[in-house]
Write an enzyme that holds these catalytic residues in place. Sequence first.
Site, PDB file in Angstrom:
ATOM      1  N   GLY A 185     -16.339 -65.785  -6.310  1.00 29.94           N
ATOM      2  CA  GLY A 185     -17.198 -66.965  -6.514  1.00 29.94           C
ATOM      3  C   GLY A 185     -18.203 -67.107  -5.394  1.00 29.94           C
ATOM      4  O   GLY A 185     -18.349 -68.172  -4.797  1.00 29.94           O
ATOM      5  N   HIS A 448     -44.971 -88.787  -1.910  1.00 28.73           N
ATOM      6  CA  HIS A 448     -44.084 -89.537  -2.801  1.00 28.73           C
ATOM      7  C   HIS A 448     -44.575 -89.415  -4.235  1.00 28.73           C
ATOM      8  O   HIS A 448     -45.777 -89.456  -4.466  1.00 28.73           O
ATOM      9  CB  HIS A 448     -44.082 -91.013  -2.383  1.00 28.73           C
ATOM     10  CG  HIS A 448     -43.222 -91.861  -3.257  1.00 28.73           C
ATOM     11  ND1 HIS A 448     -41.851 -91.840  -3.182  1.00 28.73           N
ATOM     12  CD2 HIS A 448     -43.557 -92.735  -4.244  1.00 28.73           C
ATOM     13  CE1 HIS A 448     -41.357 -92.674  -4.084  1.00 28.73           C
ATOM     14  NE2 HIS A 448     -42.370 -93.234  -4.741  1.00 28.73           N
TER      15      HIS A 448
HETATM   16  P1  NAD Z   1     -20.447 -62.717  -1.564  1.00 25.58           P
HETATM   17  O1  NAD Z   1     -19.971 -62.283  -0.247  1.00 25.58           O
HETATM   18  O2  NAD Z   1     -21.530 -63.711  -1.654  1.00 25.58           O
HETATM   19  O3  NAD Z   1     -19.223 -63.302  -2.406  1.00 25.58           O
HETATM   20  C1  NAD Z   1     -18.071 -62.572  -2.643  1.00 25.58           C
HETATM   21  C2  NAD Z   1     -16.971 -63.569  -2.969  1.00 25.58           C
HETATM   22  O4  NAD Z   1     -15.862 -62.845  -3.432  1.00 25.58           O
HETATM   23  C3  NAD Z   1     -16.519 -64.376  -1.753  1.00 25.58           C
HETATM   24  O5  NAD Z   1     -16.536 -65.732  -2.094  1.00 25.58           O
HETATM   25  C4  NAD Z   1     -15.120 -63.856  -1.482  1.00 25.58           C
HETATM   26  O6  NAD Z   1     -14.262 -64.840  -0.951  1.00 25.58           O
HETATM   27  C5  NAD Z   1     -14.687 -63.417  -2.874  1.00 25.58           C
HETATM   28  N1  NAD Z   1     -13.666 -62.382  -2.900  1.00 25.58           N
HETATM   29  C6  NAD Z   1     -13.512 -61.324  -2.072  1.00 25.58           C
HETATM   30  N2  NAD Z   1     -12.456 -60.582  -2.466  1.00 25.58           N
HETATM   31  C7  NAD Z   1     -11.946 -61.181  -3.564  1.00 25.58           C
HETATM   32  C8  NAD Z   1     -10.844 -60.895  -4.441  1.00 25.58           C
HETATM   33  N3  NAD Z   1     -10.076 -59.840  -4.241  1.00 25.58           N
HETATM   34  N4  NAD Z   1     -10.606 -61.720  -5.479  1.00 25.58           N
HETATM   35  C9  NAD Z   1     -11.388 -62.823  -5.678  1.00 25.58           C
HETATM   36  N5  NAD Z   1     -12.428 -63.134  -4.891  1.00 25.58           N
HETATM   37  C10 NAD Z   1     -12.713 -62.324  -3.848  1.00 25.58           C
HETATM   38  O7  NAD Z   1     -20.805 -61.367  -2.340  1.00 25.58           O
HETATM   39  P2  NAD Z   1     -21.572 -61.119  -3.716  1.00 25.58           P
HETATM   40  O8  NAD Z   1     -21.571 -62.339  -4.557  1.00 25.58           O
HETATM   41  O9  NAD Z   1     -21.017 -59.863  -4.252  1.00 25.58           O
HETATM   42  O10 NAD Z   1     -23.043 -60.844  -3.230  1.00 25.58           O
HETATM   43  C11 NAD Z   1     -23.290 -59.819  -2.266  1.00 25.58           C
HETATM   44  C12 NAD Z   1     -24.415 -60.187  -1.377  1.00 25.58           C
HETATM   45  O11 NAD Z   1     -25.653 -60.052  -2.061  1.00 25.58           O
HETATM   46  C13 NAD Z   1     -24.396 -61.628  -0.898  1.00 25.58           C
HETATM   47  O12 NAD Z   1     -23.548 -61.806   0.211  1.00 25.58           O
HETATM   48  C14 NAD Z   1     -25.823 -61.835  -0.531  1.00 25.58           C
HETATM   49  O13 NAD Z   1     -26.048 -61.318   0.755  1.00 25.58           O
HETATM   50  C15 NAD Z   1     -26.559 -60.997  -1.561  1.00 25.58           C
HETATM   51  N6  NAD Z   1     -27.044 -61.858  -2.669  1.00 25.58           N
HETATM   52  C16 NAD Z   1     -27.900 -62.865  -2.361  1.00 25.58           C
HETATM   53  C17 NAD Z   1     -28.352 -63.695  -3.368  1.00 25.58           C
HETATM   54  C18 NAD Z   1     -29.305 -64.795  -3.008  1.00 25.58           C
HETATM   55  O14 NAD Z   1     -29.864 -64.758  -1.911  1.00 25.58           O
HETATM   56  N7  NAD Z   1     -29.531 -65.771  -3.880  1.00 25.58           N
HETATM   57  C19 NAD Z   1     -27.939 -63.521  -4.674  1.00 25.58           C
HETATM   58  C20 NAD Z   1     -27.060 -62.496  -4.943  1.00 25.58           C
HETATM   59  C21 NAD Z   1     -26.622 -61.659  -3.931  1.00 25.58           C
END
Ligand code: NAD
Length: 477
Positions: A185, A448
């Site tokens: 998430g 505003h």
């Molecule tokens: P993320 O690090 O944002 O989220 C990964 C999530 O997976 C974390 O909340 C973590 O606690 C959870 N997790 C880890 N292992 C798990 C497991 N075994 N079971 C259940 N949950 C688990 O990584 P992401 O969503 O894959 O995105 C990767 C990266 O890409 C992001 O960190 C960000 O840097 C980049 N990204 C940025 C944007 C944006 O800027 N809007 C959008 C998408 C991706």
Amino acid sequence: MGKKTSSTQLAVIGGGPGGYAAAFSAADLGLDVTLIDLEANPGGTCLFRGCIPSKALLHAARILTEAKEAEHWGITFPEPKIDIARLRAATEGVVAKMTGGLGQLCKARKIRLVQGRASFRDSTDVSINHLDGSIETLAFENAIIATGSRPAMLPKLMLESPRVMNSTDALKLDDVPETMLVIGGGYIGLELTTVYAALGTKVTVVELAPNLLPGADADLVKPVAKRMEEMCEAVYLESSVDGLEEVKNGIQATLKGKKIKDSKQTFDKVLMCVGRKPNSSGIRLDCTKVETDEQGFIVVDDQMRTADPGIFAIGDVAGEPMLAHKATHEGHVAAEVIAGHPVAFNAQAIPAVVFTDPEVAWVGLTQTETKAQGLNVNVATFPWGASGRATTLNRNDGLTKIITDAETERILGVGITGTNAGDLIAEAALAIEMGATAQDLHLTIHPHPTLSETIMEAAEMIYGKSTHIYKPKRKKK
Ligand code: NAD
Ligand code: FAD
């Protein structure tokens, strides 16, 4: 196949927002540049399978959600019909337009754009495997590694099945599954849940941490968590997926967590989004002096130099946060350093935006970080229930929070949750970069009625007052 040798002043490996920004900057500074990427045009993860297609789909999701919510204003539409092929084509059109434009900008700047896979031969040469099988040896004076990152997959959940997707697969939008399990998430999990749930998929989210978006403050996440609960079939926190098995009509997942009653559940599709890994293997760094850390990120200094004097690294491959705007900024720094300018990466803060509904954005220190560091701070939160503009949008589900240093009044961090929070956070980034105090924001006249006024009012609240919030003064004894 034939062999070719060539030379360049600057070889940039990887054409994402880090690599192409570095290449453009270096060419503008008069360097002879060769940009190598696996695709025919620059763009990288961000444009081909990341930021841009996901935001196009999120725009479509917003149209669908707003059409539903228009009922509040007495406007109703018939049930929307979704032509998935046209939605896919429209998204591909956005990607093609932008990446094609970048290709033209390369030409205009006289950058040599090479399609192929590059790897180091030594500290002054790369080998390029062209698509036609020919190999080119390119000698360089300097190189910038901008190879980005790839989705991390959980080894115990590896399953060769078209039903198990990473973000790249999910963005292709092959179909709209009836049910989908989202593992993780974080940024990707919540953005793509927003897309698929709006399209009609029943989404179940499983997150290991006690909160969604664990990097953000819990109060900022609350409004989006509430909306996620409403749009999803289920959101399981402090939970995990222990196994995936292909069954007749889908993937059977073994789920573990306090609130999970049914541990075996079957889904049409599974989306794994548990983080990303740097692309530092496969480019023969062992032929250079470049060093990586235990997670595989290339180690760089504040001028983006690696341990090999002529080689620089930027973007996702050079460390967290893995964000496009951080990659671009680092690309500019590396190009300027190579051109001989005395610059370094010394940004005070890098904003983060999660494009959910509502959006969550923050910059500088989070409240959790200030607590962990034991800082003496003042915190003020302005609820969007008191914002005129949010009320006109019927979107009071937001808040704007400012954290200041208690002594200097300088702004240390800002967090915003709400519609268009991603656009609003830029003002806060500028405030932190300029060393502004809450007084500066409070005394700046904001237009505003706009959502930007919530920043001004949160700043007023640092001083215990706000036009639209009444807090009775304590009676003197
Ligand atoms: P993320 O690090 O944002 O989220 C990964 C999530 O997976 C974390 O909340 C973590 O606690 C959870 N997790 C880890 N292992 C798990 C497991 N075994 N079971 C259940 N949950 C688990 O990584 P992401 O969503 O894959 O995105 C990767 C990266 O890409 C992001 O960190 C960000 O840097 C980049 N990204 C940025 C944007 C944006 O800027 N809007 C959008 C998408 C991706
Ligand atoms: P990349 O964009 O990954 O580019 C690297 C390039 O190098 C690729 O084109 C690759 O093909 C090429 N390459 C790799 N190896 C070689 C080789 N050996 N030879 C030649 N070329 C090679 N960030 C945001 O800031 N905002 C967002 O909204 C956002 N949304 C995202 C949504 C999704 C679904 C994903 C997956 C990511 C998102 N990101 C977002 C993160 C963003 O995409 C990355 O931070 C950004 O693309 C990193 O840029 P980069 O230049 O370091 O690398």
